[in-house]
Each structure stands twice: as structure tokens, then as C-alpha cells.
Design an enzyme around this catalytic site. Structure first.
Site, PDB file in Angstrom:
ATOM      1  CG  ASP A   1     -21.428  37.820  69.278  1.00 14.08           C
ATOM      2  OD1 ASP A   1     -21.790  38.675  68.222  1.00 14.08           O
ATOM      3  OD2 ASP A   1     -20.785  37.646  69.901  1.00 14.08           O
TER       4      ASP A   1
ATOM      5  CG  ASP B   1     -17.954  42.103  66.469  1.00 13.73           C
ATOM      6  OD1 ASP B   1     -17.387  41.840  65.323  1.00 13.73           O
ATOM      7  OD2 ASP B   1     -18.500  43.219  65.777  1.00 13.73           O
TER       8      ASP B   1
END
Ligand code: BG6
Ligand code: MG
Length: 223
Positions: free
Chosen positions: A12, A14
Site C-alpha cells: 500500500d 499512503d
């Protein structure tokens, strides 16, 4: 027994590679304040990983808005977010993030980004790490954002690796759920009340143990 040897790690973006989670929060807080909506840092925790639209729906709760106003708030939030990103550079990589990705590659595994953000490619460019990933799946890569598995499945398909041989690194409950829904194991970054369903958990990206990450090859629910 199925061969679940880890061949690829899907990161991922963020909250895992960079702290844009804070910028998303600041942008939403500004929009909520302007629109007179109740919102705070605690409420923001539940938005991690959700698409822009799903985030606004969650902030609104029972408050109803017509489509034009809804679209306007989304547009304003993104403009505010882009302003906050304007000065972003390689220094904004989270501690340990670049080393972690490099070590995974050094050990011969493929790497990908799987992010709900439609700004993900721009953020990766600013961070100067685009070339560290064999595939990038973002908010435009699947019909639905996390917790739907579509973004991670798009990344796995692009890599040419079966989902059960991918491990996802995530800071959001919605992302851990998405990984599991796609048949992948998940390594959580952050507090247990956020990522406690992940097979493995570390407090920060800098704490990730690469041996444990790449050894996470048990059946779902175990590493
Ligand atoms: C995710 C963030 O990565 O991307 C969410 O965790 C954000 O907070 C989502 O809402 C969508 O991002 P963007 O950049 O398309 O608004
Ligand atoms: Mg995240």
C-alpha cells in the site's frame, strides 16, 4: 498442500511508504470544517484506504447532499490535498520504506504498489521510487476500491503472480480486508485495533522483519 511461497510483495502507498495519510486527514478536516460537518482525527482513522467517494460518504453519515455539492466537495478536497503534496520529495518516504522495498527486490521477489489513490503515480514520482516497482495498481485500476480486492488482484495479474503467492503490506483495516478477500496474506503496519486481522503486524514500516514478511507462507490466518 498449496504452494504459498511468497513471490511478490504488494505495498500500500499512503501510510506504508509515505505519510500522505496525514495529508489526506488535513485536507478532509479543512473540507469538513468549511462544510460544517463533524470530523476529527479519530473519525479519520476509519477512512484509511477508502476511496475519495467512500470517505466523503462516511464523513457525511446521515447528512444528505445533492450530486453537484457532493462532487464539489470531492473536487475541493483533492485540490487541498494536491496543495499539501506540492512540496513533497524523496525526504517524505517513511523511515525504512526505501530499504524495505530494496531488500525485497534484492531477495529476488517482485514488488508492486496497490493503492486506492488516483494520485498514487504522481506521489511515487515525487518520492522518486517509481522504478522500484514491477507493477502499479491504483484507484483507476479496478472498478471498486478497498475493501474490494480488485486493486490487489490487478497488481497480482500485472505481475503474473498467483494471489496466494502475494503478501500485502497495509496500514488500513480496509486494506487488510481487501488482501484477504483476494486470497492474499496481509502484514499490518500500525496498532492492533486497526490492522489486527493481519497475519503479521509491525508498529512502523521501519520495524518490518523481511525474513518474517517473505516467510509469511502459511494458509490464510497464519504466516
Ligand atoms: C488511499 C488513502 O490510499 O487513497 C485514502 O488511504 C484516500 O485516505 C484514497 O481516500 C483515495 O485517494 P485519492 O488520492 O484518490 O483521493
Ligand atoms: Mg494506506
Amino acid at each position: 498442500m498449496a504452494d504459498r511461497r511468497v513471490e511478490a510483495v504488494i505495498f500500500d502507498l499512503d501510510g506504508v511508504l509515505t505519510d500522505t495519510a496525514e495529508y489526506h486527514y488535513l485536507a478532509w478536516q479543512a473540507i469538513a470544517d468549511e462544510a460544517g460537518l463533524t470530523f476529527d482525527r479519530r473519525a479519520n482513522e476509519a477512512l484509511r484506504g477508502l476511496s475519495r467517494e467512500a470517505s466523503l460518504r462516511a464523513i457525511l453519515g446521515d447528512t444528505e447532499l445533492d450530486a453537484a455539492r457532493f462532487a464539489e466537495l470531492l473536487e475541493r478536497k483533492n485540490r487541498r490535498y494536491l496543495q499539501l503534496l506540492a512540496s513533497m520529495g524523496p525526504d517524505d518516504l517513511l523511515e525504512g520504506a526505501a530499504d524495505l522495498v530494496a531488500e525485497v527486490r534484492r531477495r529476488g521477489r517482485l514488488t508492486a504498489v496497490g493503492s486506492s489513490s488516483r494520485n498514487a503515480r504522481m506521489v511515487l514520482e515525487r518520492l522518486g521510487i517509481t522504478d522500484q516497482f514491477d507493477a502499479i495498481a491504483d484507484g483507476d485500476s479496478a472498478a471498486a476500491a478497498k475493501p474490494d480486492p480488485g486493486i490487489f488482484l490487478a497488481a497480482a495479474a500485472d505481475l503474473g503472480v498467483a494471489p496466494q503467492r502475494c503478501v500485502v503490506v497495509e496500514d488500513a483495516a480496509s486494506g487488510v480486508e481487501a488482501a484477504h478477500a483476494g486470497g492474499m496474506r496481509a502484514v499490518g503496519i500500525g496498532p492492533a485495533d486497526r490492522v489486527g486481522d493481519a497475519e503479521l503486524r509491525f508498529e512502523r514500516t521501519a520495524d518490518v522483519d523481511v525474513d518474517a514478511l517473505l516467510g509469511c507462507s502459511g494458509p490464510p490466518g497464519r504466516c
